[in-house]
Design a protein around this motif. Sequence first.
Motif, PDB file in Angstrom:
ATOM      1  N   VAL A 520      -7.390   7.871  -6.621  1.00  0.00           N
ATOM      2  CA  VAL A 520      -7.120   9.234  -7.194  1.00  0.00           C
ATOM      3  C   VAL A 520      -7.865  10.157  -6.145  1.00  0.00           C
ATOM      4  CG1 VAL A 520      -9.323   9.235  -8.686  1.00  0.00           C
ATOM      5  CG2 VAL A 520      -7.118  10.751  -9.051  1.00  0.00           C
ATOM      6  N   ASP A 521      -8.821  10.102  -5.599  1.00  0.00           N
ATOM      7  CA  ASP A 521      -9.523  11.022  -4.601  1.00  0.00           C
ATOM      8  C   ASP A 521      -8.700  11.101  -3.361  1.00  0.00           C
ATOM      9  OD1 ASP A 521     -11.614  11.534  -6.362  1.00  0.00           O
ATOM     10  OD2 ASP A 521     -12.888   9.842  -5.463  1.00  0.00           O
ATOM     11  N   LEU A 522      -8.024   9.862  -2.845  1.00  0.00           N
ATOM     12  CA  LEU A 522      -6.961  10.119  -1.655  1.00  0.00           C
ATOM     13  C   LEU A 522      -6.004  10.949  -1.992  1.00  0.00           C
ATOM     14  CD1 LEU A 522      -7.208   6.203  -0.578  1.00  0.00           C
ATOM     15  CD2 LEU A 522      -8.253   8.103   0.673  1.00  0.00           C
ATOM     16  N   GLU A 607      -4.069   5.176 -12.614  1.00  0.00           N
ATOM     17  CA  GLU A 607      -2.709   4.060 -12.327  1.00  0.00           C
ATOM     18  C   GLU A 607      -1.600   4.759 -11.429  1.00  0.00           C
ATOM     19  OE1 GLU A 607      -2.543   1.246 -12.904  1.00  0.00           O
ATOM     20  OE2 GLU A 607      -0.439   0.556 -12.398  1.00  0.00           O
ATOM     21  N   ARG A 608      -1.080   5.940 -11.622  1.00  0.00           N
ATOM     22  CA  ARG A 608      -0.264   6.685 -10.681  1.00  0.00           C
ATOM     23  C   ARG A 608      -0.768   6.947  -9.322  1.00  0.00           C
ATOM     24  NH1 ARG A 608       2.210  11.762 -13.548  1.00  0.00           N
ATOM     25  NH2 ARG A 608       3.649  11.572 -11.623  1.00  0.00           N
ATOM     26  N   ARG A 610      -2.969   4.977  -7.839  1.00  0.00           N
ATOM     27  CA  ARG A 610      -3.034   3.621  -7.123  1.00  0.00           C
ATOM     28  C   ARG A 610      -1.779   3.162  -6.677  1.00  0.00           C
ATOM     29  NH1 ARG A 610      -1.506  -1.321  -8.156  1.00  0.00           N
ATOM     30  NH2 ARG A 610      -0.533  -0.648 -10.384  1.00  0.00           N
ATOM     31  N   VAL A 611      -0.697   3.301  -7.711  1.00  0.00           N
ATOM     32  CA  VAL A 611       0.752   2.881  -7.048  1.00  0.00           C
ATOM     33  C   VAL A 611       1.061   3.961  -5.935  1.00  0.00           C
ATOM     34  CG1 VAL A 611       2.956   2.740  -7.804  1.00  0.00           C
ATOM     35  CG2 VAL A 611       1.232   2.083  -9.410  1.00  0.00           C
ATOM     36  N   ALA A 612       1.004   4.972  -6.148  1.00  0.00           N
ATOM     37  CA  ALA A 612       1.332   6.104  -5.009  1.00  0.00           C
ATOM     38  C   ALA A 612       0.695   5.577  -3.575  1.00  0.00           C
ATOM     39  CB  ALA A 612       1.071   7.429  -5.401  1.00  0.00           C
ATOM     40  N   VAL A 613      -0.712   5.521  -3.671  1.00  0.00           N
ATOM     41  CA  VAL A 613      -1.525   5.150  -2.509  1.00  0.00           C
ATOM     42  C   VAL A 613      -1.234   3.894  -1.877  1.00  0.00           C
ATOM     43  CG1 VAL A 613      -3.756   4.772  -1.493  1.00  0.00           C
ATOM     44  CG2 VAL A 613      -3.370   6.787  -3.092  1.00  0.00           C
ATOM     45  N   SER A 614      -0.915   2.861  -2.735  1.00  0.00           N
ATOM     46  CA  SER A 614      -0.640   1.499  -2.434  1.00  0.00           C
ATOM     47  C   SER A 614       0.799   1.654  -1.761  1.00  0.00           C
ATOM     48  CB  SER A 614      -0.635   0.623  -3.566  1.00  0.00           C
ATOM     49  OG  SER A 614      -1.778   0.510  -4.006  1.00  0.00           O
ATOM     50  N   HIS A 640      -7.704  -2.349   2.123  1.00  0.00           N
ATOM     51  CA  HIS A 640      -7.635  -2.888   0.963  1.00  0.00           C
ATOM     52  C   HIS A 640      -7.116  -1.718  -0.145  1.00  0.00           C
ATOM     53  CE1 HIS A 640      -9.279  -6.752   2.205  1.00  0.00           C
ATOM     54  NE2 HIS A 640     -10.197  -6.150   2.593  1.00  0.00           N
ATOM     55  N   THR A 641      -6.175  -1.898  -0.858  1.00  0.00           N
ATOM     56  CA  THR A 641      -5.757  -0.847  -1.825  1.00  0.00           C
ATOM     57  C   THR A 641      -5.820  -1.291  -3.177  1.00  0.00           C
ATOM     58  OG1 THR A 641      -3.339  -1.319  -1.560  1.00  0.00           O
ATOM     59  CG2 THR A 641      -4.124   0.136  -0.021  1.00  0.00           C
ATOM     60  N   GLY A 642      -5.765  -0.176  -3.945  1.00  0.00           N
ATOM     61  CA  GLY A 642      -6.080  -0.628  -5.509  1.00  0.00           C
ATOM     62  C   GLY A 642      -6.656   0.907  -6.289  1.00  0.00           C
ATOM     63  N   VAL A 643      -7.319   0.517  -7.331  1.00  0.00           N
ATOM     64  CA  VAL A 643      -7.994   1.709  -7.914  1.00  0.00           C
ATOM     65  C   VAL A 643      -9.063   2.400  -6.893  1.00  0.00           C
ATOM     66  CG1 VAL A 643      -9.609   2.432  -9.907  1.00  0.00           C
ATOM     67  CG2 VAL A 643      -7.581   0.638 -10.102  1.00  0.00           C
ATOM     68  N   ARG A 644      -9.835   1.295  -6.159  1.00  0.00           N
ATOM     69  CA  ARG A 644     -10.488   1.713  -4.986  1.00  0.00           C
ATOM     70  C   ARG A 644      -9.858   1.293  -3.783  1.00  0.00           C
ATOM     71  NH1 ARG A 644     -14.375   0.229  -8.843  1.00  0.00           N
ATOM     72  NH2 ARG A 644     -15.520   1.855  -9.850  1.00  0.00           N
ATOM     73  N   CYS A 645      -9.826   2.111  -2.805  1.00  0.00           N
ATOM     74  CA  CYS A 645      -9.339   1.549  -1.428  1.00  0.00           C
ATOM     75  C   CYS A 645     -10.483   1.493  -0.346  1.00  0.00           C
ATOM     76  CB  CYS A 645      -8.233   2.544  -0.991  1.00  0.00           C
ATOM     77  SG  CYS A 645      -6.855   2.726  -2.295  1.00  0.00           S
TER      78      CYS A 645
END
Length: 650
Positions: A520-522, A607-608, A610-614, A640-645
Amino acid sequence: MNDVDAPARDATDPEGPAAERSAELRTLLDEGTRAVVDDGDLRAGRDRFERAYRMAESAGDARAMAVAALGFGGLWVHEHRTVAGSVLLESRIRRALDVLDPESSLALRLRIRLAGEGDYRRSDQTAVLALLEQARSRRSPMARAEALSLAHHCLIGPEHGTLRRELAAELVAESFRTSRRSDLLMGLLWQTVDMFLDGDPHAERCLAELRGLLREQDHLAVGFVVNAMGVMLAVRAGRLDEAEELARACTERGTAAGDVNATVWQAAQLVTIRWYQGRVVELVPLLSEVVNSPTLSAVDDHALAALAVAAVTAGDRRKAVSALATLCGRDLGDLPRSSSWMVTMHGVAEAAYLLDDTATAARVYELLSPYGHLPMVGSLAVACFGSAQHALGVAALTTGDVDRAVAHLRDAVRQNLALAHWPAVTASRERLATALVRAGRPAEADAVRQEETAVAEETTAAPVDDRGSDRSPTAVCTCTRLGRKWQIGLGGRSVLVEHSVGMLHLVVLIANPRQEIRAVDLVAGLTALSEAPERPALSGQPVLDRVATQEYRDRLARLRAELDEFRTAGDDDRAAAAQAEHDWLKGQLAGATGLNGRARRFPEGKERSRVAVSKAVRRALDRIAAADPVIGEHLRHAVHTGVRCSYWPD
């Protein structure tokens, strides 16, 4: 002489068919016993005892049926994993008990085996321990030895360490009464297992004694476990490539011995190796099969936990959440305290951390807290993930208790050093640095990182030992903005890649190695990271958005000056190129900022984001891999991507 003239044979004639069948039955029983007891060849033993049981049942030989049923059970408890196999074994034991004198030592041994099989599947010990007491009061050393070994196997959970050690020592003593070498080997093996499970610093002494006995005379089944311990020790030493080769050889030996754990242990060892290599995402297909394998023990849940971690690391959140929900069931506390329980808790803690599942993390912390002094060792010491303090620290970090996380992770580093588990030391230091940053103690985090860097440099500079354990320096990517492209460097290689949203995310991660940044911060932009009061984690770290924004503005100023020069000189081509870059940069700045030039914030939730960044990062990685497969492969394993990257170049 024709059939009519041939004299009738007496039933007691040693040359008659009955005598021949009796001799064949004795031969099968003798060969089966030698295979299991002397050679540790479980496959050959099962074959001989299978044939012997059928023959004994046909002949109505109660004693031979009992011996064959016992032998068919094998050396370990729960060797017959399938429903059909376990039902067949128990039906044969019960059939033999029906025709035996209930007071005989054979009947007692059958009841011990039956109790052991049932207790193991129920993760219980009550019945087999009660029968052990009966065996101690009887004049049957074999019954006592078998009860001790089977009871020990039912007590592999973390709460039974003291009792296990007592049983193993008693089995060694009993082996001199039975005069069976296999009882001595099993007693020493259980002692070695217990010492590794307890984190005893002298475990390898006991292992050395066991190896010495095996050099004198091999035993396939015990040797298979000893080899599996060798794989675990190679992982602890950080010789991961060697450990993978040893795991393959160990699997071949286990298969030759007919041990049902051969492929299961290889999968567990591969999970350990890939975890410390940062390549666990590669195991999603394998683990998806293993979790449904009928060869898994009825009380073994480690594969589901590993699948949850691998899936979320690979970006498949749905599969990860499903695996974790299956594990947790009604309550995570309902999981059987089997030999795989500690490593399962490690996997659950890591999955909960990656999924930001605070409720599950809190439950892991509660369940694992009584065993924080133990290492997370799987099965018969065939895999190790370091100190349980690490999992407790990860769980505390997930729940937001950063001070407690710091304390646990400091203890994890200390205990992993005592275990000489170097990959686990590195992992705990990395998580400790993350916890310190979140606790607003960036200077301490830098000190931890510097300590780990110094250790890595010492390891790199160390001479190659005779096992080929040299390690090349850790390669770290660099990113440089060149107009509308990014130059990505790795060692002596470099590649130019077009700018994209995914590239911006990658640049942020690469600029902050080994630091976790929320998706979310990214999405919101790096300015949000430095301004968020709840995230002191990055207050001392370089903030790329500010740097990039300022670089954009500086470049725009230079471009305006260059445009004037090019136009004055009549250089239309260079003026057109400069104008195009000027317009593009201006558009980027306009899209990234809002009123008064502030960084634009996005409304997406976790969640949005996470999906967008991944998705964006995956697209960027695909472009990098297409341009340079080596750099692409490095980033696929390290990002590594996810809730935290994060970007982990190790």
